[in-house]
Design a protein around this motif. Structure first.
Motif, mmCIF file in Angstrom:
data_model
loop_
_atom_site.group_PDB
_atom_site.id
_atom_site.type_symbol
_atom_site.label_atom_id
_atom_site.label_comp_id
_atom_site.label_asym_id
_atom_site.label_seq_id
_atom_site.Cartn_x
_atom_site.Cartn_y
_atom_site.Cartn_z
ATOM 1 N N SER A 108 0.636 -0.980 -0.255
ATOM 2 C CA SER A 108 -0.030 -0.223 0.249
ATOM 3 C C SER A 108 0.739 1.304 0.125
ATOM 4 C CB SER A 108 -0.573 0.225 1.121
ATOM 5 O OG SER A 108 -2.132 -0.671 0.841
ATOM 6 N N GLN A 109 1.973 1.355 0.227
ATOM 7 C CA GLN A 109 3.303 1.759 0.271
ATOM 8 C C GLN A 109 3.211 2.826 -0.859
ATOM 9 O OE1 GLN A 109 3.863 3.124 3.594
ATOM 10 N NE2 GLN A 109 4.565 5.411 1.798
ATOM 11 N N TYR A 133 -1.051 8.280 9.777
ATOM 12 C CA TYR A 133 0.220 6.919 9.521
ATOM 13 C C TYR A 133 1.341 7.980 8.423
ATOM 14 C CZ TYR A 133 2.008 3.610 6.431
ATOM 15 O OH TYR A 133 3.152 3.139 6.167
ATOM 16 N N LEU A 177 -8.536 6.520 8.231
ATOM 17 C CA LEU A 177 -7.388 5.294 8.190
ATOM 18 C C LEU A 177 -8.944 4.602 8.891
ATOM 19 C CD1 LEU A 177 -4.354 6.595 9.631
ATOM 20 C CD2 LEU A 177 -4.729 5.038 7.758
ATOM 21 N N ASN A 182 -3.863 3.179 12.577
ATOM 22 C CA ASN A 182 -2.310 3.398 12.322
ATOM 23 C C ASN A 182 -2.152 4.469 12.988
ATOM 24 O OD1 ASN A 182 0.241 3.307 12.861
ATOM 25 N ND2 ASN A 182 0.633 2.256 10.529
ATOM 26 N N ASP A 210 -7.682 4.160 3.728
ATOM 27 C CA ASP A 210 -5.973 3.428 3.723
ATOM 28 C C ASP A 210 -7.218 2.360 4.792
ATOM 29 O OD1 ASP A 210 -4.063 1.568 3.578
ATOM 30 O OD2 ASP A 210 -2.861 3.740 4.639
ATOM 31 N N TYR A 213 -5.690 -3.129 7.939
ATOM 32 C CA TYR A 213 -5.937 -4.045 9.122
ATOM 33 C C TYR A 213 -7.546 -4.695 9.497
ATOM 34 C CZ TYR A 213 -1.667 -1.775 10.473
ATOM 35 O OH TYR A 213 -0.732 -1.345 9.962
ATOM 36 N N THR A 239 -4.175 -4.264 1.481
ATOM 37 C CA THR A 239 -2.768 -5.134 1.454
ATOM 38 C C THR A 239 -2.678 -6.551 1.702
ATOM 39 O OG1 THR A 239 -0.176 -4.733 2.178
ATOM 40 C CG2 THR A 239 -1.762 -4.338 3.293
ATOM 41 N N SER A 241 -0.269 -7.619 3.404
ATOM 42 C CA SER A 241 0.883 -7.052 4.157
ATOM 43 C C SER A 241 0.411 -7.605 5.798
ATOM 44 C CB SER A 241 1.604 -6.450 4.760
ATOM 45 O OG SER A 241 2.305 -5.026 3.565
ATOM 46 N N LYS A 242 -0.653 -8.007 6.220
ATOM 47 C CA LYS A 242 -1.202 -8.575 8.007
ATOM 48 C C LYS A 242 -1.700 -9.761 7.729
ATOM 49 C CE LYS A 242 0.566 -3.488 7.664
ATOM 50 N NZ LYS A 242 1.145 -3.484 8.472
ATOM 51 N N ARG A 249 5.286 -7.881 -0.437
ATOM 52 C CA ARG A 249 4.551 -6.528 -0.975
ATOM 53 C C ARG A 249 4.505 -6.529 -1.785
ATOM 54 N NH1 ARG A 249 5.471 -4.236 2.022
ATOM 55 N NH2 ARG A 249 5.519 -2.194 1.467
#
Ligand SMILES: Cc1ncc(COP(=O)(O)O)c(C=O)c1O
Length: 404
Positions: A108-109, A133, A177, A182, A210, A213, A239, A241-242, A249
Protein backbone atom coordinates in the motif's frame (compact mmCIF):
# COMPACT_ATOMS: atom_id res chain seq x y z
CA UNK A 1 33.65 9.23 1.01
CA UNK A 2 35.03 12.53 2.31
CA UNK A 3 32.87 15.35 3.68
CA UNK A 4 33.55 17.60 0.63
CA UNK A 5 32.11 15.07 -1.77
CA UNK A 6 29.09 14.67 0.48
CA UNK A 7 28.54 18.45 0.24
CA UNK A 8 28.93 18.43 -3.54
CA UNK A 9 26.42 15.61 -3.91
CA UNK A 10 24.12 17.35 -1.43
CA UNK A 11 23.90 20.37 -3.77
CA UNK A 12 22.79 18.18 -6.64
CA UNK A 13 19.75 16.66 -4.91
CA UNK A 14 16.39 17.92 -6.24
CA UNK A 15 14.53 20.51 -4.18
CA UNK A 16 11.78 18.00 -3.41
CA UNK A 17 14.23 15.88 -1.43
CA UNK A 18 14.42 18.60 1.23
CA UNK A 19 11.06 17.37 2.42
CA UNK A 20 12.02 13.71 2.34
CA UNK A 21 13.35 12.71 5.72
CA UNK A 22 14.27 9.31 7.04
CA UNK A 23 11.30 7.95 8.99
CA UNK A 24 11.68 8.02 12.76
CA UNK A 25 10.31 4.50 12.80
CA UNK A 26 12.87 3.15 10.35
CA UNK A 27 15.64 4.73 12.43
CA UNK A 28 14.14 3.26 15.56
CA UNK A 29 13.85 -0.18 14.09
CA UNK A 30 17.62 -0.17 13.89
CA UNK A 31 17.95 0.24 17.69
CA UNK A 32 15.18 -2.20 18.36
CA UNK A 33 16.86 -4.90 16.33
CA UNK A 34 19.33 -5.43 19.17
CA UNK A 35 18.35 -8.91 20.32
CA UNK A 36 17.83 -8.10 24.01
CA UNK A 37 15.37 -5.21 23.52
CA UNK A 38 11.67 -5.85 23.96
CA UNK A 39 10.30 -3.76 21.15
CA UNK A 40 6.75 -2.45 20.87
CA UNK A 41 8.05 0.01 18.28
CA UNK A 42 7.71 -1.64 14.86
CA UNK A 43 4.51 -2.47 13.05
CA UNK A 44 5.57 -5.98 12.30
CA UNK A 45 3.37 -9.06 12.09
CA UNK A 46 4.39 -12.12 14.14
CA UNK A 47 6.95 -13.93 11.94
CA UNK A 48 6.41 -17.28 13.66
CA UNK A 49 2.93 -17.32 12.14
CA UNK A 50 3.98 -16.78 8.52
CA UNK A 51 2.51 -19.56 6.36
CA UNK A 52 5.90 -20.70 5.10
CA UNK A 53 4.89 -24.27 4.29
CA UNK A 54 1.81 -23.12 2.36
CA UNK A 55 3.86 -20.65 0.31
CA UNK A 56 6.40 -23.37 -0.38
CA UNK A 57 3.60 -25.65 -1.57
CA UNK A 58 2.26 -22.90 -3.84
CA UNK A 59 5.73 -22.54 -5.41
CA UNK A 60 6.04 -26.30 -5.92
CA UNK A 61 2.63 -26.49 -7.51
CA UNK A 62 2.79 -23.38 -9.66
CA UNK A 63 6.35 -23.28 -10.94
CA UNK A 64 6.20 -26.48 -13.07
CA UNK A 65 2.86 -25.34 -14.50
CA UNK A 66 3.18 -21.56 -14.86
CA UNK A 67 6.89 -20.95 -14.26
CA UNK A 68 7.50 -19.26 -17.61
CA UNK A 69 4.71 -16.77 -16.99
CA UNK A 70 5.59 -16.25 -13.33
CA UNK A 71 9.16 -15.30 -14.12
CA UNK A 72 8.31 -13.07 -17.10
CA UNK A 73 7.42 -9.34 -17.30
CA UNK A 74 3.66 -8.84 -17.05
CA UNK A 75 1.13 -6.02 -17.66
CA UNK A 76 1.26 -2.94 -15.39
CA UNK A 77 -2.44 -3.48 -14.75
CA UNK A 78 -1.66 -6.74 -12.88
CA UNK A 79 -2.34 -10.40 -13.60
CA UNK A 80 -5.93 -11.19 -14.49
CA UNK A 81 -6.43 -14.08 -12.03
CA UNK A 82 -5.45 -11.96 -9.04
CA UNK A 83 -7.55 -9.01 -10.19
CA UNK A 84 -10.59 -11.24 -10.64
CA UNK A 85 -10.07 -12.69 -7.19
CA UNK A 86 -9.75 -9.23 -5.63
CA UNK A 87 -12.72 -7.80 -7.53
CA UNK A 88 -14.83 -10.65 -6.17
CA UNK A 89 -13.49 -10.06 -2.67
CA UNK A 90 -14.43 -6.38 -2.92
CA UNK A 91 -17.91 -7.40 -4.12
CA UNK A 92 -18.29 -9.42 -0.93
CA UNK A 93 -17.58 -6.18 0.95
CA UNK A 94 -20.45 -4.54 -0.91
CA UNK A 95 -18.29 -2.80 -3.53
CA UNK A 96 -19.40 -3.64 -7.07
CA UNK A 97 -15.83 -3.81 -8.39
CA UNK A 98 -14.64 -5.37 -11.65
CA UNK A 99 -11.04 -6.28 -12.52
CA UNK A 100 -10.70 -2.90 -14.27
CA UNK A 101 -11.24 -1.25 -10.86
CA UNK A 102 -8.27 -3.08 -9.31
CA UNK A 103 -4.54 -2.32 -9.49
CA UNK A 104 -1.99 -4.56 -7.68
CA UNK A 105 0.88 -2.53 -6.21
CA UNK A 106 4.12 -3.12 -4.33
CA UNK A 107 2.54 -2.64 -0.92
CA UNK A 108 0.00 0.00 0.00
CA UNK A 109 3.03 2.20 0.48
CA UNK A 110 3.49 2.30 -3.29
CA UNK A 111 -0.21 3.02 -3.68
CA UNK A 112 0.20 6.06 -1.42
CA UNK A 113 3.18 7.23 -3.44
CA UNK A 114 1.33 6.80 -6.76
CA UNK A 115 -1.60 8.76 -5.36
CA UNK A 116 0.83 11.54 -4.47
CA UNK A 117 2.36 11.45 -7.94
CA UNK A 118 -0.99 11.55 -9.72
CA UNK A 119 -2.95 13.97 -7.55
CA UNK A 120 -0.79 16.29 -5.46
CA UNK A 121 0.41 19.63 -6.80
CA UNK A 122 2.66 21.71 -4.59
CA UNK A 123 0.55 23.48 -1.96
CA UNK A 124 -2.53 21.25 -2.43
CA UNK A 125 -4.38 20.68 0.80
CA UNK A 126 -4.93 17.21 2.24
CA UNK A 127 -7.33 16.71 5.11
CA UNK A 128 -6.38 14.02 7.61
CA UNK A 129 -6.47 13.14 11.31
CA UNK A 130 -3.89 14.12 13.86
CA UNK A 131 -2.19 11.75 14.46
CA UNK A 132 -2.11 9.98 11.08
CA UNK A 133 -0.14 7.24 9.32
CA UNK A 134 3.48 8.29 9.14
CA UNK A 135 4.16 6.43 5.89
CA UNK A 136 1.53 8.49 4.08
CA UNK A 137 3.14 11.73 5.21
CA UNK A 138 6.49 10.41 4.07
CA UNK A 139 5.14 9.39 0.67
CA UNK A 140 3.36 12.70 0.08
CA UNK A 141 5.91 15.14 1.45
CA UNK A 142 7.90 14.77 -1.77
CA UNK A 143 4.95 16.40 -3.59
CA UNK A 144 4.84 19.28 -1.05
CA UNK A 145 1.19 19.38 0.03
CA UNK A 146 -0.18 21.23 3.03
CA UNK A 147 -1.90 19.17 5.72
CA UNK A 148 -5.12 20.30 7.36
CA UNK A 149 -5.88 18.14 10.37
CA UNK A 150 -8.79 17.23 12.63
CA UNK A 151 -8.70 15.84 16.17
CA UNK A 152 -9.31 12.21 16.99
CA UNK A 153 -11.34 10.67 19.79
CA UNK A 154 -12.43 7.13 20.66
CA UNK A 155 -14.63 6.99 17.52
CA UNK A 156 -11.94 7.95 15.05
CA UNK A 157 -11.34 11.24 13.24
CA UNK A 158 -13.80 13.90 14.34
CA UNK A 159 -16.17 15.47 11.83
CA UNK A 160 -17.21 18.70 13.55
CA UNK A 161 -14.09 20.63 12.50
CA UNK A 162 -14.05 18.85 9.16
CA UNK A 163 -16.94 20.74 7.64
CA UNK A 164 -15.43 24.09 8.67
CA UNK A 165 -12.20 23.17 6.94
CA UNK A 166 -14.00 21.96 3.82
CA UNK A 167 -16.04 25.14 3.73
CA UNK A 168 -13.01 27.39 3.93
CA UNK A 169 -10.40 25.49 1.91
CA UNK A 170 -10.27 23.60 -1.35
CA UNK A 171 -9.29 20.13 -0.14
CA UNK A 172 -7.70 17.78 -2.67
CA UNK A 173 -8.68 14.68 -0.74
CA UNK A 174 -9.54 13.38 2.71
CA UNK A 175 -7.23 10.64 4.00
CA UNK A 176 -9.11 8.20 6.22
CA UNK A 177 -7.88 5.19 8.23
CA UNK A 178 -11.23 3.57 9.02
CA UNK A 179 -10.30 0.46 11.00
CA UNK A 180 -7.92 0.15 13.96
CA UNK A 181 -6.14 3.35 13.06
CA UNK A 182 -2.36 3.36 12.82
CA UNK A 183 -1.21 4.75 15.24
CA UNK A 184 -4.30 5.48 17.37
CA UNK A 185 -5.91 2.02 17.34
CA UNK A 186 -9.47 3.39 17.19
CA UNK A 187 -12.22 2.62 14.66
CA UNK A 188 -14.25 5.19 12.77
CA UNK A 189 -17.92 5.00 13.79
CA UNK A 190 -20.63 4.23 11.25
CA UNK A 191 -22.15 7.69 11.65
CA UNK A 192 -18.86 9.37 10.90
CA UNK A 193 -18.24 7.13 7.89
CA UNK A 194 -21.57 8.28 6.50
CA UNK A 195 -20.88 11.90 7.36
CA UNK A 196 -17.44 11.92 5.72
CA UNK A 197 -18.78 10.43 2.48
CA UNK A 198 -21.58 13.03 2.50
CA UNK A 199 -19.09 15.83 3.08
CA UNK A 200 -16.90 14.57 0.23
CA UNK A 201 -19.92 14.82 -2.04
CA UNK A 202 -21.08 18.18 -0.73
CA UNK A 203 -17.66 19.82 -1.08
CA UNK A 204 -16.74 18.00 -4.26
CA UNK A 205 -13.64 16.24 -3.06
CA UNK A 206 -12.62 12.58 -2.77
CA UNK A 207 -11.49 10.13 -0.12
CA UNK A 208 -8.41 7.93 0.18
CA UNK A 209 -9.50 5.05 2.41
CA UNK A 210 -6.46 3.17 3.72
CA UNK A 211 -7.54 -0.13 5.26
CA UNK A 212 -4.68 -2.55 5.90
CA UNK A 213 -6.13 -3.91 9.16
CA UNK A 214 -9.84 -4.36 8.34
CA UNK A 215 -9.65 -8.16 8.49
CA UNK A 216 -7.89 -8.19 11.84
CA UNK A 217 -10.95 -7.62 14.01
CA UNK A 218 -10.96 -9.34 17.40
CA UNK A 219 -14.33 -8.21 18.71
CA UNK A 220 -17.41 -6.27 17.64
CA UNK A 221 -19.07 -6.06 14.24
CA UNK A 222 -17.43 -5.19 10.92
CA UNK A 223 -18.50 -1.76 9.72
CA UNK A 224 -19.12 -0.93 6.06
CA UNK A 225 -16.20 0.57 4.18
CA UNK A 226 -16.49 4.15 2.91
CA UNK A 227 -16.01 2.86 -0.63
CA UNK A 228 -19.13 0.71 -0.26
CA UNK A 229 -21.04 3.91 0.60
CA UNK A 230 -19.81 6.11 -2.24
CA UNK A 231 -17.66 4.19 -4.64
CA UNK A 232 -17.34 7.01 -7.20
CA UNK A 233 -15.55 9.22 -4.66
CA UNK A 234 -13.26 6.75 -2.92
CA UNK A 235 -9.84 5.28 -3.66
CA UNK A 236 -9.59 2.24 -1.40
CA UNK A 237 -6.30 0.62 -0.38
CA UNK A 238 -5.71 -2.75 1.17
CA UNK A 239 -2.76 -5.12 1.41
CA UNK A 240 -1.55 -8.69 1.84
CA UNK A 241 1.08 -7.42 4.29
CA UNK A 242 -0.94 -8.07 7.42
CA UNK A 243 -2.96 -11.10 6.30
CA UNK A 244 -0.16 -13.02 4.56
CA UNK A 245 3.35 -11.51 4.75
CA UNK A 246 4.77 -8.00 4.28
CA UNK A 247 7.92 -9.28 2.60
CA UNK A 248 5.85 -10.13 -0.47
CA UNK A 249 5.23 -6.38 -0.93
CA UNK A 250 1.79 -6.94 -2.42
CA UNK A 251 -1.30 -4.78 -2.05
CA UNK A 252 -4.08 -3.45 -4.25
CA UNK A 253 -5.96 -0.27 -5.08
CA UNK A 254 -9.70 -0.27 -5.81
CA UNK A 255 -10.94 2.85 -7.61
CA UNK A 256 -13.04 4.07 -10.56
CA UNK A 257 -11.57 2.66 -13.80
CA UNK A 258 -10.48 6.09 -15.12
CA UNK A 259 -8.52 6.69 -11.91
CA UNK A 260 -6.93 3.24 -12.22
CA UNK A 261 -5.88 4.13 -15.80
CA UNK A 262 -4.01 7.22 -14.60
CA UNK A 263 -2.40 5.32 -11.72
CA UNK A 264 -1.31 2.63 -14.19
CA UNK A 265 0.50 5.30 -16.25
CA UNK A 266 2.24 6.57 -13.11
CA UNK A 267 3.18 3.03 -12.13
CA UNK A 268 4.69 2.29 -15.54
CA UNK A 269 7.32 4.93 -14.87
CA UNK A 270 7.89 3.73 -11.33
CA UNK A 271 8.44 -0.02 -11.74
CA UNK A 272 6.73 -1.29 -14.94
CA UNK A 273 4.58 -3.70 -12.93
CA UNK A 274 4.15 -5.44 -9.60
CA UNK A 275 6.25 -8.61 -9.30
CA UNK A 276 4.63 -11.29 -11.45
CA UNK A 277 5.87 -14.06 -9.18
CA UNK A 278 4.29 -12.69 -5.98
CA UNK A 279 1.02 -11.95 -7.74
CA UNK A 280 0.69 -15.60 -8.80
CA UNK A 281 1.68 -16.89 -5.37
CA UNK A 282 -0.77 -14.60 -3.55
CA UNK A 283 -3.55 -15.47 -5.98
CA UNK A 284 -2.95 -19.19 -5.49
CA UNK A 285 -2.89 -19.10 -1.67
CA UNK A 286 -5.86 -16.72 -1.56
CA UNK A 287 -7.88 -18.75 -4.06
CA UNK A 288 -7.27 -22.00 -2.14
CA UNK A 289 -8.68 -20.45 1.04
CA UNK A 290 -5.30 -20.46 2.80
CA UNK A 291 -5.36 -16.75 3.64
CA UNK A 292 -8.80 -17.07 5.15
CA UNK A 293 -7.68 -19.89 7.46
CA UNK A 294 -4.46 -18.04 8.22
CA UNK A 295 -6.31 -14.84 9.17
CA UNK A 296 -8.40 -16.86 11.61
CA UNK A 297 -5.26 -18.04 13.31
CA UNK A 298 -3.66 -14.58 13.38
CA UNK A 299 -6.81 -13.10 14.91
CA UNK A 300 -6.69 -15.56 17.81
CA UNK A 301 -3.03 -14.94 18.56
CA UNK A 302 -3.17 -11.16 18.22
CA UNK A 303 -6.32 -10.94 20.30
CA UNK A 304 -4.56 -12.77 23.12
CA UNK A 305 -1.57 -10.45 22.83
CA UNK A 306 -3.79 -7.37 22.84
CA UNK A 307 -5.66 -8.61 25.91
CA UNK A 308 -2.43 -9.39 27.68
CA UNK A 309 -0.99 -5.96 26.92
CA UNK A 310 -4.13 -4.23 28.18
CA UNK A 311 -4.12 -6.33 31.34
CA UNK A 312 -0.44 -5.61 31.97
CA UNK A 313 -1.01 -1.88 31.41
CA UNK A 314 -3.85 -1.94 33.89
CA UNK A 315 -1.53 -3.56 36.39
CA UNK A 316 1.76 -1.72 35.85
CA UNK A 317 1.02 1.68 34.26
CA UNK A 318 0.48 4.80 36.35
CA UNK A 319 -3.17 5.82 36.44
CA UNK A 320 -3.17 9.54 37.07
CA UNK A 321 -3.50 11.51 33.84
CA UNK A 322 -2.56 8.50 31.67
CA UNK A 323 -5.00 7.21 29.04
CA UNK A 324 -4.80 4.55 26.39
CA UNK A 325 -7.01 3.21 23.61
CA UNK A 326 -8.59 -0.26 23.58
CA UNK A 327 -8.47 -1.31 19.94
CA UNK A 328 -11.05 -3.77 18.63
CA UNK A 329 -8.49 -5.07 16.16
CA UNK A 330 -5.29 -4.27 14.28
CA UNK A 331 -1.85 -4.11 15.85
CA UNK A 332 -1.50 -0.91 17.84
CA UNK A 333 -2.62 0.95 20.86
CA UNK A 334 -2.00 4.57 21.70
CA UNK A 335 -1.00 6.05 25.02
CA UNK A 336 -1.61 9.66 26.06
CA UNK A 337 0.49 10.85 29.01
CA UNK A 338 0.09 14.09 30.93
CA UNK A 339 1.09 17.31 29.11
CA UNK A 340 4.76 18.08 29.57
CA UNK A 341 6.02 14.49 29.33
CA UNK A 342 8.28 14.18 26.31
CA UNK A 343 8.13 10.61 25.01
CA UNK A 344 10.99 11.20 22.54
CA UNK A 345 13.33 12.08 25.42
CA UNK A 346 11.92 9.31 27.57
CA UNK A 347 12.75 6.78 24.87
CA UNK A 348 16.45 6.98 25.72
CA UNK A 349 15.69 5.87 29.27
CA UNK A 350 13.33 3.18 27.99
CA UNK A 351 16.03 1.80 25.70
CA UNK A 352 18.44 1.70 28.66
CA UNK A 353 15.86 -0.55 30.32
CA UNK A 354 15.65 -2.59 27.14
CA UNK A 355 12.16 -1.67 26.05
CA UNK A 356 11.11 0.45 23.06
CA UNK A 357 8.04 2.23 21.62
CA UNK A 358 7.45 4.90 18.99
CA UNK A 359 7.21 8.48 20.29
CA UNK A 360 3.86 9.83 19.09
CA UNK A 361 5.10 13.16 17.69
CA UNK A 362 6.25 11.26 14.60
CA UNK A 363 2.62 10.76 13.55
CA UNK A 364 1.68 14.44 13.48
CA UNK A 365 1.93 15.90 9.99
CA UNK A 366 2.37 19.45 11.25
CA UNK A 367 5.28 19.20 13.65
CA UNK A 368 5.32 20.21 17.28
CA UNK A 369 2.41 18.18 18.53
CA UNK A 370 1.80 14.89 20.31
CA UNK A 371 4.98 15.03 22.43
CA UNK A 372 3.17 13.32 25.31
CA UNK A 373 1.96 10.34 23.26
CA UNK A 374 3.36 6.95 22.23
CA UNK A 375 2.39 4.03 20.02
CA UNK A 376 2.67 0.46 21.23
CA UNK A 377 2.56 -2.56 18.93
CA UNK A 378 1.22 -5.80 20.38
CA UNK A 379 1.41 -8.19 17.41
CA UNK A 380 5.15 -8.78 17.29
CA UNK A 381 6.18 -9.57 20.87
CA UNK A 382 5.74 -12.91 22.64
CA UNK A 383 3.25 -13.11 25.52
CA UNK A 384 6.08 -13.30 28.00
CA UNK A 385 7.81 -10.25 26.54
CA UNK A 386 4.57 -8.27 26.47
CA UNK A 387 4.17 -8.64 30.22
CA UNK A 388 7.84 -7.99 30.97
CA UNK A 389 8.10 -5.03 28.55
CA UNK A 390 4.97 -3.34 29.88
CA UNK A 391 6.23 -3.86 33.43
CA UNK A 392 9.52 -2.12 32.57
CA UNK A 393 7.71 0.70 30.77
CA UNK A 394 5.20 1.07 33.59
CA UNK A 395 7.97 1.38 36.18
CA UNK A 396 9.72 4.01 34.09
CA UNK A 397 6.51 6.00 33.64
CA UNK A 398 5.70 5.82 37.34
CA UNK A 399 9.15 7.18 38.18
CA UNK A 400 8.78 9.90 35.59
CA UNK A 401 5.37 10.93 36.89
CA UNK A 402 6.47 10.72 40.51
CA UNK A 403 4.11 7.88 41.39
CA UNK A 404 6.71 5.73 43.06
C1 LIG B 1 -2.16 2.64 7.57
C2 LIG B 1 -1.14 1.96 6.74
N1 LIG B 1 -1.11 2.17 5.42
C3 LIG B 1 -0.21 1.57 4.63
C4 LIG B 1 0.74 0.73 5.16
C5 LIG B 1 1.76 0.12 4.24
O1 LIG B 1 1.48 -1.22 4.04
P1 LIG B 1 2.24 -2.11 2.97
O2 LIG B 1 3.04 -3.10 3.74
O3 LIG B 1 1.14 -2.75 2.18
O4 LIG B 1 3.07 -1.21 2.12
C6 LIG B 1 0.76 0.47 6.53
C7 LIG B 1 1.78 -0.41 7.11
O5 LIG B 1 1.97 -0.52 8.29
C8 LIG B 1 -0.22 1.10 7.35
O6 LIG B 1 -0.26 0.91 8.67
Amino acid sequence: MNADMEKIWGKTFAKRTEKIKSSVIRELLKITQQPDIISFAGGLPAPELFPIREIEEACRYLLPRLGQKMLQYSPTEGIQQLKEFLAEKMQKYGVPAEPENILPTHGSQQALDLIGKVFINEGDKILTSRPTYLGAIQAWNAYAPEYMTVRMDDHGMTVDEMEEILKNHKIKFIYVLPNFHNPAGVTLSLERRKKITELAEKYDTFIVEDDPYGELRYEGEDLPTLISMKKERVIYLSTFSKTLAPGLRLAWITAPSFVIKKLVQAKQGADLHTGTFVQYIAWDVADRGIIKAHVKKIREVYKRRRDLMLEAMEKYFPKKGVKWTRPEGGMFLWVILPEGVDTAKLLEKAVERKVAYVPGFAFYPNADDGHNTMRLNFSNASEENIVEGIKRLGELLKEELGEK
